[in-house]
Design a protein around this motif. Structure first.
Motif, PDB file in Angstrom:
ATOM      1  N   GLN A 166      26.458 -79.997 -51.478  1.00  0.00           N
ATOM      2  CA  GLN A 166      26.423 -79.445 -52.832  1.00  0.00           C
ATOM      3  C   GLN A 166      25.363 -80.156 -53.681  1.00  0.00           C
ATOM      4  N   LEU A 169      21.999 -78.734 -52.754  1.00  0.00           N
ATOM      5  CA  LEU A 169      21.757 -77.410 -53.334  1.00  0.00           C
ATOM      6  C   LEU A 169      21.453 -77.509 -54.826  1.00  0.00           C
ATOM      7  N   LYS A 170      22.230 -78.333 -55.532  1.00  0.00           N
ATOM      8  CA  LYS A 170      21.989 -78.495 -56.971  1.00  0.00           C
ATOM      9  C   LYS A 170      20.606 -79.099 -57.209  1.00  0.00           C
ATOM     10  N   ILE A 205      25.182 -68.399 -50.605  1.00  0.00           N
ATOM     11  CA  ILE A 205      26.265 -69.368 -50.828  1.00  0.00           C
ATOM     12  C   ILE A 205      27.507 -68.686 -51.395  1.00  0.00           C
ATOM     13  N   ILE A 215      28.416 -75.205 -46.874  1.00  0.00           N
ATOM     14  CA  ILE A 215      27.813 -76.257 -47.710  1.00  0.00           C
ATOM     15  C   ILE A 215      27.933 -77.613 -46.998  1.00  0.00           C
TER      16      ILE A 215
ATOM     17  N   TRP B 151      23.170 -71.118 -62.373  1.00  0.00           N
ATOM     18  CA  TRP B 151      23.346 -70.990 -60.922  1.00  0.00           C
ATOM     19  C   TRP B 151      24.816 -70.915 -60.507  1.00  0.00           C
ATOM     20  N   LEU B 155      26.984 -74.286 -57.887  1.00  0.00           N
ATOM     21  CA  LEU B 155      25.622 -74.813 -57.730  1.00  0.00           C
ATOM     22  C   LEU B 155      24.951 -75.184 -59.045  1.00  0.00           C
TER      23      LEU B 155
END
Lengths: 334, 334
Positions: A166, A169-170, A205, A215, B151, B155
């Motif tokens: 996670q 992705l962020k 996602i 994830i 997002w 996310l």
């Protein structure tokens, strides 16, 4: 006792996970005589009817394979994921009401199986780092087990594969927005998902049925990015390791022992990079003497050890050696 | 032109949100003549059939209420949540194919309605802080709108009510575990959920059908805890505000203007504590001259302003005054 001698008595260990359930049967000396496997036995993610069928079939299957009779069975130790509270254990116990197994069933959480696979029945803390993250500790008196973390993907799971994935992705989305540093992770994730621009990751996602697993699996990519010198990836891993250490420290504090066995379990620890970072950080933070253990037998063997313990059979060096030998193919012993 | 004079021409503005869709009809001078309301019109969370029915009914309803004929309608400006891509706009346009409205429809994202409610059609950035978090900016040339954040809860959504609520939940669970500081939030959340111990929060959060909204609503409790001097709550708000500032700064950087109007929108900004913290932090970080605006008319009036702009009608001070007067009850003007 119906002609059952000590040497013909049998103990069954079951390790029930989220995707599969393993079962072994063995004697009092650590000899594993047979094994069996079925699907998930988590009562919170499967119908009770299915779990009941699977567990019964698993036990009967392993008995048939090894030609063992009901009378020979001493203890059936089930260590099941999702079996946390007394009410959960009661549910599983009900499955066996009226069967020959009824009085031989013992039920615990699957974390104990993972712990005992590392400590061979001795006290300690098992630290699980897979998709989720939790520490489970048992003191010498075995009462009041300690649980830290394990609050799930929305409220916890710090230091887990999910947490790392996670953060990755962020980070790539923040980088895309111009509010985070550039990172190798952007191209690596684009290649991984076979997409042309990073925004395409959003429907993937949110649209995936197994978002948590998806994830969680990205942790592997973060390890590779770190290995290539990416600063963002390095910081993600550093943060995950610090959170994981916080969990262990809280468990150690609650147990208040001078020495402590720490058993590492879960997919994330099979990554040497993560394991090394974690061990260095943990040792640097702790005053307690730590004995960090990578189990060489699987959790189902830990469940079997607990079964022996239920009959007050000491887990001698001989028993441990037998178990280890069973799980190490001959070629490895050259 | 069928006997339609300038003064009998009408413009419709629609603001479509996740829970409700508002509609107003007005003349070229900013007189709002009627309004209508229906349920959500987000094409990603409702069946297309339902959205089509709702939008058609909404328009016909407002026309009937004000006795307006098809010929009088100049522009129907829809600003709809979930209408981001060209394909989304195409979907909505299809709903009106073959109807008298077909050639009068204009479609945009709902963020523009919120922006124009603050700037009355001038360039700027609208900063949304509700359950989610996003910045949407339009430069002078109105091409290439800038979008930062947004997002979603897994996310992104940094600085949103969801983000604040989630940090609060994580903090009380860390505190329970002994790996985080004690906080007032523990008793406050226990009272809020009417539970006896904090672990009971887990099934509530994971079992709720509207988890995002539920978690987002906890931001209010964090504000109260901060007001009572709780350090954990203070740090949560500080972190949320810093993330929110990052989003605005990234938007400002991409737009590269010397002066910038920042329109605040969303439930979180109706909390004075959060708004004040945010404004102080943002001003301290920025070199650009900022004009921070709390809109005094609702987003649906922003959609109506955009409708007038589509007919090249200047948004004069007279128009602005008319709109403001419409939304401020007489009692407020004493």
């Amino acid at each position: 006792m119906n002609g059952i001698t000590d040497s013909s008595k049998r103990w069954i260990g079951i390790d029930g996970g989220g995707t599969k359930t393993s079962c072994v049967i063995g004697d009092r000396n650590g000899h594993i005589l047979g094994a069996s496997l079925t699907a998930s036995s988590n009562i919170h993610s499967n119908s009770h009817h299915h779990v009941k069928e699977r567990l019964l079939h698993l036990i009967i299957d392993v008995m048939q394979k090894t030609d063992v009779s009901y009378d020979q069975i001493e203890v059936i130790q089930m260590c099941l994921s999702g079996c946390d509270r007394e009410s959960d254990k009661h549910t599983v116990r009900q499955f066996f009401q009226g069967t020959e197994f009824e009085k031989k069933i013992s039920i615990a959480n699957d974390a104990i199986a993972a712990l005992y696979a590392g400590t061979a029945g001795a006290p300690g803390i098992v630290l699980i780092a897979g998709t989720g993250s939790i520490a489970y500790g048992l003191s010498k008196d075995e009462n009041n087990p300690v649980r830290i973390g394990g609050w799930g993907y929305l409220l916890g799971d710090e230091g887990s594969g999910y947490h790392i994935g996670q953060m990755a992705l962020k980070s790539v989305l923040k980088s895309f927005d111009g509010r985070g540093s550039n990172t190798l992770l952007t191209t690596m994730l684009m290649e991984h998902f076979e997409i042309q621009n990073i925004q395409e990751i959003i429907p993937i996602i949110y649209g995936d049925q197994f978002t948590r697993t998806l994830i969680g699996s990205l942790a592997e990519i973060v390890m590779k990015a770190d290995e290539s010198g990416d600063t963002v990836a390095k910081n993600i891993l550093k943060q995950a390791v610090l959170e994981k250490c916080l969990i262990v420290k809280a468990a150690i504090n609650q147990m208040d022992e001078e020495e402590m066995s720490i058993v590492l379990h879960g997919g994330l620890f099979s990554n040497d990079r993560y394991k090394k970072m974690f061990c260095i950080q943990l040792n640097s933070e702790m005053n307690t003497k730590l004995n960090i253990i990578n189990p060489d037998i699987p959790p189902v063997a830990g469940a079997y050890i607990l079964a022996l313990k239920q009959s007050n059979i000491p887990i001698s060096q001989k028993v441990k050696n037998q178990l280890r030998e069973h799980y190490q193919p001959a070629a490895d012993r050259c």
